[in-house]
Motif scaffolding. Structure first.
Motif, PDB file in Angstrom:
ATOM      1  N   LEU A  84       0.818  -1.209   0.000  1.00 48.51           N
ATOM      2  CA  LEU A  84       0.000   0.000   0.000  1.00 48.51           C
ATOM      3  C   LEU A  84       0.857   1.266   0.000  1.00 48.51           C
ATOM      4  CD1 LEU A  84      -2.709  -1.180   2.556  1.00 48.51           C
ATOM      5  CD2 LEU A  84      -2.927  -1.038   0.069  1.00 48.51           C
ATOM      6  N   PHE A  85       1.974   1.225   0.688  1.00 47.33           N
ATOM      7  CA  PHE A  85       2.895   2.357   0.736  1.00 47.33           C
ATOM      8  C   PHE A  85       3.404   2.692  -0.670  1.00 47.33           C
ATOM      9  CE2 PHE A  85       7.617   3.240   1.919  1.00 47.33           C
ATOM     10  CZ  PHE A  85       7.489   4.579   1.592  1.00 47.33           C
ATOM     11  N   HIS A  86       3.943   1.693  -1.360  1.00 45.63           N
ATOM     12  CA  HIS A  86       4.528   1.952  -2.680  1.00 45.63           C
ATOM     13  C   HIS A  86       3.460   2.208  -3.743  1.00 45.63           C
ATOM     14  CE1 HIS A  86       8.690   1.273  -1.594  1.00 45.63           C
ATOM     15  NE2 HIS A  86       8.341   0.182  -0.932  1.00 45.63           N
ATOM     16  N   ALA A  87       2.271   1.655  -3.549  1.00 43.71           N
ATOM     17  CA  ALA A  87       1.212   1.865  -4.536  1.00 43.71           C
ATOM     18  C   ALA A  87       0.624   3.270  -4.446  1.00 43.71           C
ATOM     19  CB  ALA A  87       0.108   0.834  -4.346  1.00 43.71           C
ATOM     20  N   THR A  88       0.541   3.818  -3.217  1.00 40.43           N
ATOM     21  CA  THR A  88      -0.165   5.090  -3.027  1.00 40.43           C
ATOM     22  C   THR A  88       0.751   6.265  -2.711  1.00 40.43           C
ATOM     23  OG1 THR A  88      -0.458   4.772  -0.634  1.00 40.43           O
ATOM     24  CG2 THR A  88      -2.116   3.786  -2.096  1.00 40.43           C
TER      25      THR A  88
END
Length: 262
Positions: A89-93
């Motif tokens: 979620l960190f790298h996606a958003t």
């Protein structure tokens, strides 16, 4: 000849752009360019490689249940999956709350591994005191990191906790596991054909050395990716997709951390 083939089978990056999740609020951003592969995923390679953590966590839970390992190891593998999910979620958003889920779950999972390591075959009182101490340590790291937002503090705390787990397990292998294996060997009949204690410990040391080498190799690649980012990015564009993904150093860190840690 090879260059012509690669060029014919590649397609260019998009230019860095605003993506589905809007403005980034994270305090860290890696060398992978934002939204150049997918409009819906800020760092596509860094996101995709986190699926390895989730798969390894499921595999670890399955093995713990299959072989009857203590419940704390199941909890640790759940934490392993939370790390993978948070990092995804960190790298996606590229949103700060997801960064906290990723980074703090790393700390909490490593604290769980510390508890599993040091509480094994210890008294209930010792385990309770150890749990309280590790909970207090996790709270302190969380509060300090949230207040300072200093990524170096987080990285140092994680490195120290990981080193404690690794080196304490090395000590346990020699001081506890080896004598236990030797005692078991002595109790068996001479005719029984089972590996000796030395052979088993040797295999364990090979696994430890291999895991550490892969882990540290991934850390080296990640740091090279950070230091030489301005050089590596043009290389990626020259290669085009999909070949350029092999130059995503932080993605390699995810893969090598997962493999080395497992």
């Amino acid at each position: 000849m090879l260059d012509s083939i690669l060029s014919a089978l590649s397609f260019p990056y998009h230019e860095p752009r605003e993506g589905y999740w809007g403005d980034k609020t994270v305090t860290l951003n890696f060398c992978e360019e934002d939204y150049v592969i997918s409009y819906y995923c800020a760092e596509f390679c860094n996101t995709l490689t986190n699926l390895l953590f989730i798969w390894l966590g499921l595999k670890g839970i399955r093995d713990c249940l299959k072989y009857g390992h203590p419940a704390i190891f199941v909890v640790a593998f759940i934490g392993y999956m939370v790390v993978g999910t948070g990092s995804t979620l960190f790298h996606a958003t590229l949103k700060y709350p997801m960064q906290l889920v990723d980074e703090l779950s790393m700390i909490y999972t490593t604290c769980l591994m510390c508890f599993a390591t040091f509480s094994y075959r210890r008294s209930r009182v010792f385990s309770i005191l150890l749990g309280a101490a590790l909970t207090g340590l996790a709270w302190f790291i969380t509060a300090r990191y949230y207040h300072t937002k200093d990524p170096q503090f987080h990285q140092d705390a994680y490195a120290v906790l990981t080193a404690v787990v690794v080196f304490s397990n090395m000590w346990i292998m020699e001081k506890s596991v080896r004598p236990a294996l030797e005692k078991r060997q002595q109790e068996r009949s001479p005719a029984s054909r089972v590996p000796t204690a030395d052979a088993i410990i040797k295999d364990m040391w090979i696994l430890v050395a291999t895991g550490l080498t892969i882990f540290l190799g991934g850390f080296l690649i990640w740091n090279l990716d950070n230091v030489y980012c301005s050089t590596i990015r043009p290389w990626r564009h020259n290669l085009g997709l999909p070949w350029a993904v092999v130059l995503e150093g932080h993605a390699w860190w995810h893969l090598m951390t997962g493999i080395g840690g497992e």
